[in-house]
Scaffold this motif. Structure first.
Motif, PDB file in Angstrom:
ATOM      1  N   HIS A  14      40.665 124.571   0.734  1.00 29.54           N
ATOM      2  CA  HIS A  14      40.198 123.281   1.242  1.00 29.54           C
ATOM      3  C   HIS A  14      39.535 122.465   0.136  1.00 29.54           C
ATOM      4  O   HIS A  14      39.540 121.237   0.183  1.00 29.54           O
ATOM      5  N   GLU A  15      38.962 123.143  -0.890  1.00 27.97           N
ATOM      6  CA  GLU A  15      38.371 122.417  -2.013  1.00 27.97           C
ATOM      7  C   GLU A  15      39.454 121.717  -2.831  1.00 27.97           C
ATOM      8  O   GLU A  15      39.239 120.625  -3.360  1.00 27.97           O
ATOM      9  N   LEU A  16      40.615 122.349  -2.940  1.00 30.53           N
ATOM     10  CA  LEU A  16      41.730 121.719  -3.643  1.00 30.53           C
ATOM     11  C   LEU A  16      42.223 120.490  -2.875  1.00 30.53           C
ATOM     12  O   LEU A  16      42.581 119.476  -3.472  1.00 30.53           O
ATOM     13  N   VAL A  17      42.236 120.589  -1.552  1.00 31.34           N
ATOM     14  CA  VAL A  17      42.627 119.444  -0.736  1.00 31.34           C
ATOM     15  C   VAL A  17      41.623 118.311  -0.925  1.00 31.34           C
ATOM     16  O   VAL A  17      41.997 117.148  -1.110  1.00 31.34           O
ATOM     17  N   LEU A  18      40.324 118.646  -0.896  1.00 32.91           N
ATOM     18  CA  LEU A  18      39.285 117.634  -1.123  1.00 32.91           C
ATOM     19  C   LEU A  18      39.490 116.941  -2.465  1.00 32.91           C
ATOM     20  O   LEU A  18      39.403 115.722  -2.567  1.00 32.91           O
ATOM     21  N   ARG A  19      39.745 117.744  -3.484  1.00 31.90           N
ATOM     22  CA  ARG A  19      39.926 117.176  -4.826  1.00 31.90           C
ATOM     23  C   ARG A  19      41.120 116.227  -4.851  1.00 31.90           C
ATOM     24  O   ARG A  19      41.063 115.157  -5.472  1.00 31.90           O
ATOM     25  N   SER A  20      42.193 116.599  -4.166  1.00 31.12           N
ATOM     26  CA  SER A  20      43.388 115.753  -4.152  1.00 31.12           C
ATOM     27  C   SER A  20      43.098 114.412  -3.472  1.00 31.12           C
ATOM     28  O   SER A  20      43.493 113.347  -3.975  1.00 31.12           O
ATOM     29  N   ILE A  21      42.388 114.454  -2.344  1.00 22.14           N
ATOM     30  CA  ILE A  21      42.057 113.205  -1.641  1.00 22.14           C
ATOM     31  C   ILE A  21      41.086 112.374  -2.467  1.00 22.14           C
ATOM     32  O   ILE A  21      41.232 111.148  -2.579  1.00 22.14           O
ATOM     33  N   GLU A  22      40.075 113.031  -3.066  1.00 21.17           N
ATOM     34  CA  GLU A  22      39.113 112.312  -3.908  1.00 21.17           C
ATOM     35  C   GLU A  22      39.816 111.594  -5.063  1.00 21.17           C
ATOM     36  O   GLU A  22      39.498 110.444  -5.389  1.00 21.17           O
ATOM     37  N   GLU A  23      40.765 112.264  -5.691  1.00 21.34           N
ATOM     38  CA  GLU A  23      41.471 111.669  -6.827  1.00 21.34           C
ATOM     39  C   GLU A  23      42.202 110.395  -6.405  1.00 21.34           C
ATOM     40  O   GLU A  23      42.249 109.411  -7.159  1.00 21.34           O
ATOM     41  N   ARG A  24      42.748 110.396  -5.195  1.00 22.21           N
ATOM     42  CA  ARG A  24      43.462 109.207  -4.723  1.00 22.21           C
ATOM     43  C   ARG A  24      42.497 108.071  -4.388  1.00 22.21           C
ATOM     44  O   ARG A  24      42.828 106.901  -4.550  1.00 22.21           O
ATOM     45  N   VAL A  25      41.293 108.425  -3.924  1.00 26.05           N
ATOM     46  CA  VAL A  25      40.271 107.401  -3.693  1.00 26.05           C
ATOM     47  C   VAL A  25      39.821 106.803  -5.020  1.00 26.05           C
ATOM     48  O   VAL A  25      39.724 105.585  -5.177  1.00 26.05           O
ATOM     49  N   ARG A  31      41.931 103.445   0.327  1.00 22.41           N
ATOM     50  CA  ARG A  31      40.799 102.537   0.508  1.00 22.41           C
ATOM     51  C   ARG A  31      40.313 102.607   1.951  1.00 22.41           C
ATOM     52  O   ARG A  31      40.999 103.141   2.823  1.00 22.41           O
ATOM     53  N   ALA A  32      39.130 102.054   2.187  1.00 21.38           N
ATOM     54  CA  ALA A  32      38.586 102.024   3.537  1.00 21.38           C
ATOM     55  C   ALA A  32      39.565 101.334   4.479  1.00 21.38           C
ATOM     56  O   ALA A  32      40.097 100.272   4.162  1.00 21.38           O
ATOM     57  N   GLY A  33      39.820 101.952   5.603  1.00 16.17           N
ATOM     58  CA  GLY A  33      40.767 101.432   6.583  1.00 16.17           C
ATOM     59  C   GLY A  33      42.117 102.107   6.530  1.00 16.17           C
ATOM     60  O   GLY A  33      42.883 102.032   7.501  1.00 16.17           O
ATOM     61  N   ASP A  34      42.440 102.745   5.412  1.00 19.71           N
ATOM     62  CA  ASP A  34      43.727 103.435   5.294  1.00 19.71           C
ATOM     63  C   ASP A  34      43.741 104.687   6.167  1.00 19.71           C
ATOM     64  O   ASP A  34      42.720 105.358   6.333  1.00 19.71           O
ATOM     65  N   ARG A  35      44.913 104.992   6.696  1.00 25.02           N
ATOM     66  CA  ARG A  35      45.083 106.200   7.498  1.00 25.02           C
ATOM     67  C   ARG A  35      45.792 107.270   6.669  1.00 25.02           C
ATOM     68  O   ARG A  35      46.694 106.972   5.885  1.00 25.02           O
ATOM     69  N   LEU A  36      45.353 108.507   6.867  1.00 27.20           N
ATOM     70  CA  LEU A  36      46.051 109.621   6.243  1.00 27.20           C
ATOM     71  C   LEU A  36      47.272 109.980   7.092  1.00 27.20           C
ATOM     72  O   LEU A  36      47.282 109.736   8.299  1.00 27.20           O
ATOM     73  N   ALA A  56      39.011 120.616   5.121  1.00 25.74           N
ATOM     74  CA  ALA A  56      38.723 119.560   4.149  1.00 25.74           C
ATOM     75  C   ALA A  56      38.404 118.249   4.853  1.00 25.74           C
ATOM     76  O   ALA A  56      37.486 117.519   4.462  1.00 25.74           O
ATOM     77  N   LEU A  57      39.139 117.942   5.914  1.00 25.54           N
ATOM     78  CA  LEU A  57      38.901 116.697   6.647  1.00 25.54           C
ATOM     79  C   LEU A  57      37.533 116.710   7.327  1.00 25.54           C
ATOM     80  O   LEU A  57      36.863 115.682   7.407  1.00 25.54           O
ATOM     81  N   ARG A  58      37.110 117.884   7.813  1.00 28.09           N
ATOM     82  CA  ARG A  58      35.784 117.992   8.432  1.00 28.09           C
ATOM     83  C   ARG A  58      34.682 117.721   7.407  1.00 28.09           C
ATOM     84  O   ARG A  58      33.670 117.083   7.723  1.00 28.09           O
ATOM     85  N   VAL A  59      34.863 118.199   6.189  1.00 25.26           N
ATOM     86  CA  VAL A  59      33.882 117.935   5.132  1.00 25.26           C
ATOM     87  C   VAL A  59      33.798 116.435   4.861  1.00 25.26           C
ATOM     88  O   VAL A  59      32.712 115.860   4.762  1.00 25.26           O
ATOM     89  N   LEU A  60      34.956 115.785   4.759  1.00 22.40           N
ATOM     90  CA  LEU A  60      34.975 114.345   4.491  1.00 22.40           C
ATOM     91  C   LEU A  60      34.355 113.555   5.639  1.00 22.40           C
ATOM     92  O   LEU A  60      33.691 112.541   5.419  1.00 22.40           O
ATOM     93  N   GLU A  61      34.539 114.039   6.864  1.00 18.43           N
ATOM     94  CA  GLU A  61      33.931 113.364   8.010  1.00 18.43           C
ATOM     95  C   GLU A  61      32.412 113.511   7.968  1.00 18.43           C
ATOM     96  O   GLU A  61      31.680 112.571   8.274  1.00 18.43           O
ATOM     97  N   THR A  62      31.945 114.682   7.554  1.00 18.16           N
ATOM     98  CA  THR A  62      30.505 114.938   7.482  1.00 18.16           C
ATOM     99  C   THR A  62      29.827 114.045   6.460  1.00 18.16           C
ATOM    100  O   THR A  62      28.702 113.578   6.671  1.00 18.16           O
TER     101      THR A  62
END
Length: 243
Positions: A14-25, A31-36, A56-62
């Protein structure tokens, strides 16, 4: 001298998933408003299980950068948002409760932040914002207002002035710091020997603060809000109330 190699720490999936999403941000691709994409599509693209993706999505929501809407339809799924106030407030409350920061730390942080926000609000706050702040002050002056209701309006007043200052980060930090001690301030107010007199005294300072901001007297507003904060919050530092 031979090189001494150490095992490499393997990241959890899940940390690798977080890193992948963070890199795209960071790259501006999200950007804000975009849907995954839906989980069933995103998980195989990333090469991870749906359970790892959900973690990973739960962490981002938190941390306040994503909201997940369950179900089906156009509004379902995960969407990138900007909601730092609640996330930082929650994080700071936990660390305060765990003893990471002392009451004195929080007091000094409040003083610095609110001196800045009241002084800036005196220069930048739109009249309509100050009218809304006046409604909060009027609400605190209602006869028979209880401690809890007063505390809620008090918090909203301080955060609202910070938001009116024109500095979004100062507003977010003010909200997080004020929220971290909300329960303690509530208990201090409940312990007041003469609650109606305490409420009148506190709100007289709110009225004076708002008047100074309206008149553009930022330096005086900054001095008064420091005295205001140290007056009540300072009793928490000196008194027996503990988290």
């Amino acid at each position: 001298m031979p090189v001494e190699w150490q095992p490499v720490r393997q990241s959890r999936t899940h940390e690798l998933v977080l890193r992948s999403i963070e890199e795209r941000v960071f790259a501006g691709e999200l950007r804000a408003g975009d849907r995954l994409p839906p989980e069933r599509e995103l998980a195989p693209v990333l090469g991870v299980s749906r359970s790892a993706l959900r973690e990973a999505l739960r962490v981002l929501e938190t941390i306040g950068v994503l909201v997940a809407q369950p179900g089906r339809g156009p509004d379902a799924g995960a969407r990138i948002v900007r909601n730092p106030d609640d996330a930082l407030g929650r994080l700071l409350r936990l660390h305060f409760a765990l003893g990471s920061y002392s009451l004195q730390d929080v007091l000094e942080a409040r003083v610095v932040l609110e001196r800045s926000s009241f002084e800036a609000a005196a220069c930048h706050a739109p009249p309509e914002d100050l009218d809304e702040a006046a409604e909060l002050v009027a609400g605190m002056a209602e006869p028979g207002i209880g401690v809890s209701g007063f505390n809620d309006l008090d918090t909203r007043f301080h955060v609202f002035v910070a938001r009116s200052s024109g500095n979004a980060l100062t507003s977010t930090l003010t909200s997080a710091v004020r929220e971290s001690v909300r329960p303690l301030i509530l208990r201090a107010l409940e312990a007041a020997e003469d609650w109606p007199a305490t409420a009148r005294a506190l709100n007289a300072e709110h009225e004076a603060l708002l008047a100074l901001v309206r008149e553009g007297r930022g330096g005086e507003a900054a001095d008064l809000v420091e005295r205001h904060i140290r007056g009540l919050h300072g009793t928490l530092v000196e008194g027996p109330i503990t988290p």
